[in-house]
Scaffold this active site. Structure first.
Site, PDB file in Angstrom:
ATOM      1  N   LYS A  71     -11.417  -7.727   5.933  1.00 17.81           N
ATOM      2  CA  LYS A  71     -11.262  -7.610   4.495  1.00 17.81           C
ATOM      3  C   LYS A  71     -12.492  -8.209   3.813  1.00 17.81           C
ATOM      4  O   LYS A  71     -12.973  -9.285   4.193  1.00 17.81           O
ATOM      5  CB  LYS A  71     -10.003  -8.337   4.030  1.00 17.81           C
ATOM      6  CG  LYS A  71      -8.706  -7.662   4.451  1.00 17.81           C
ATOM      7  CD  LYS A  71      -8.485  -6.357   3.716  1.00 17.81           C
ATOM      8  CE  LYS A  71      -7.108  -5.782   3.988  1.00 17.81           C
ATOM      9  NZ  LYS A  71      -6.853  -4.531   3.225  1.00 17.81           N
ATOM     10  N   LYS A 105      -0.377   5.782   4.087  1.00 22.06           N
ATOM     11  CA  LYS A 105       0.567   4.665   4.113  1.00 22.06           C
ATOM     12  C   LYS A 105       1.893   5.171   3.569  1.00 22.06           C
ATOM     13  O   LYS A 105       1.943   5.791   2.501  1.00 22.06           O
ATOM     14  CB  LYS A 105       0.055   3.484   3.277  1.00 22.06           C
ATOM     15  CG  LYS A 105      -1.187   2.819   3.865  1.00 22.06           C
ATOM     16  CD  LYS A 105      -1.660   1.665   3.004  1.00 22.06           C
ATOM     17  CE  LYS A 105      -2.882   0.986   3.618  1.00 22.06           C
ATOM     18  NZ  LYS A 105      -3.428  -0.091   2.748  1.00 22.06           N
TER      19      LYS A 105
END
Length: 337
Positions: A155, A253
């Site tokens: 990230k 997702k």
């Protein structure tokens, strides 16, 4: 699709505690509230679904519960997945119900969900293991600690120099691992151009959602030396066509698109458009990973490490062995009452 009689629906809100704070661009998470839906059918059949929602769209678990409860009479009267898609917008509420219907149908038909979805098998898949946007030295230690991982995802937080240091620290710690980075909309095109040479030098193989949602046109014709994946920029199958010429990979997702039914449609649309396919998660228990694991069978890239961040997972749980995820039939969708 047949209408499946539901004798009772249970809906509960549960806060999942994280082992440690998790940082991405613009957010720090300490826990993850989720909604769990259980649809009870005849002869002991049941179907379950779990959803966390989409935080950046204000699709919160509290709203998910209200949305579901508002349609309780219709659901308990019997609803098909087709009717579900017509009644509920894409998002967490539809995801939880859609996955619950898939499992209920599989139990009533006596076949596992993966077979009902048209797959020949459901095999372990290599998954990325994600590192929070912490200080570079912390990222390096984290990469080293994930000695079992065969793929890492870092990230980023939009600070280009710090992000480059994070990537270099992870690569120094794990020279052998496949690596992706995820900017979570934190970059401008100029900063992406600044960062890419260092990412290439560090062997980064995928850059996920570098620019803010709504800035997709800036990537039109942009020649990146590393494939770029759309996450926030693609919510459902209807968005896929607009990615062509701008992105290389579609990140699916279930919380975004509204469940396994729409996710399967997204795979078809992405392949037809010449795009690669990735499956990701919004963090959750193995009950949320298992339907996504079905999609993982069709994907080029898999990011289903959500339960590894939790203090406590759903039991039975997905297994993470040798850097891969596997969801056995007893986790979800096994097709047996």
């Amino acid at each position: 699709m047949n209408t499946h009689r539901v004798t009772r629906m249970d809906v509960e809100l549960q806060a999942l505690r994280l082992k440690a704070p998790f940082r991405i661009t613009g957010y720090t998470f300490y826990d993850v509230p989720v909604v769990r839906v259980t649809l009870h059918g005849e002869a002991g059949a049941r179907g379950r679904g779990e959803a966390a929602g989409v935080y950046y769209l204000d699709d919160t678990p509290e709203k998910i519960m209200r949305t579901i409860e508002a349609q309780r009479p219709m659901i308990e009267a019997g609803i098909t997945r087709e009717q579900l898609a017509q009644t509920f917008p894409a998002g967490g509420a539809r995801n939880a119900l859609d996955c619950a219907l898939w499992e209920l149908e599989s139990q009533q038909a006596g076949v596992p969900v993966w077979r009902a979805a048209g797959l020949d098998q459901a095999l372990p898949r290599v998954t990325t293991f994600t590192l929070s946007a912490d200080a570079p030295e912390v990222v390096g230690r984290g990469a080293r600690a994930l000695s079992h991982a065969r793929a890492l995802k870092l990230k980023l937080d939009g600070d280009v120099e710090t992000d480059i240091a994070r990537v270099r620290a992870a690569r120094e710690a794990r020279g052998d691992v496949w690596m992706a980075v995820d900017a979570n909309q934190g970059y401008s095109l100029r900063n992406l151009e600044r960062a890419l040479p260092a990412f290439v030098a560090a062997g980064v193989k995928l850059v996920e959602q570098p620019l803010p949602r709504g800035s997709e046109a800036e990537l039109q014709g942009f020649r990146s030396p590393i494939p770029i994946a759309a996450d926030e920029s693609v919510q459902s199958a209807d968005d896929v066509a607009g990615l062509v010429g701008r992105f290389d990979v579609v990140n699916i997702k279930l919380d975004k698109c509204g469940g396994l039914t729409e996710a399967l449609r997204m795979v078809v649309e992405a392949r037809s458009a010449g795009l690669q396919v990735m499956v990701g998660n919004m963090v959750g228990t193995s009950l949320a990973m298992a339907p996504a694991f079905v999609i993982a069978q069709l994907c080029d890239f898999v990011d289903l490490d959500g339960p590894t961040f939790l203090e406590r997972d759903h039991v039975p749980s997905a297994s993470y062995d040798g850097g891969s995820i596997h969801c056995a039939p007893d986790v979800w969708g096994g097709g047996r009452v």
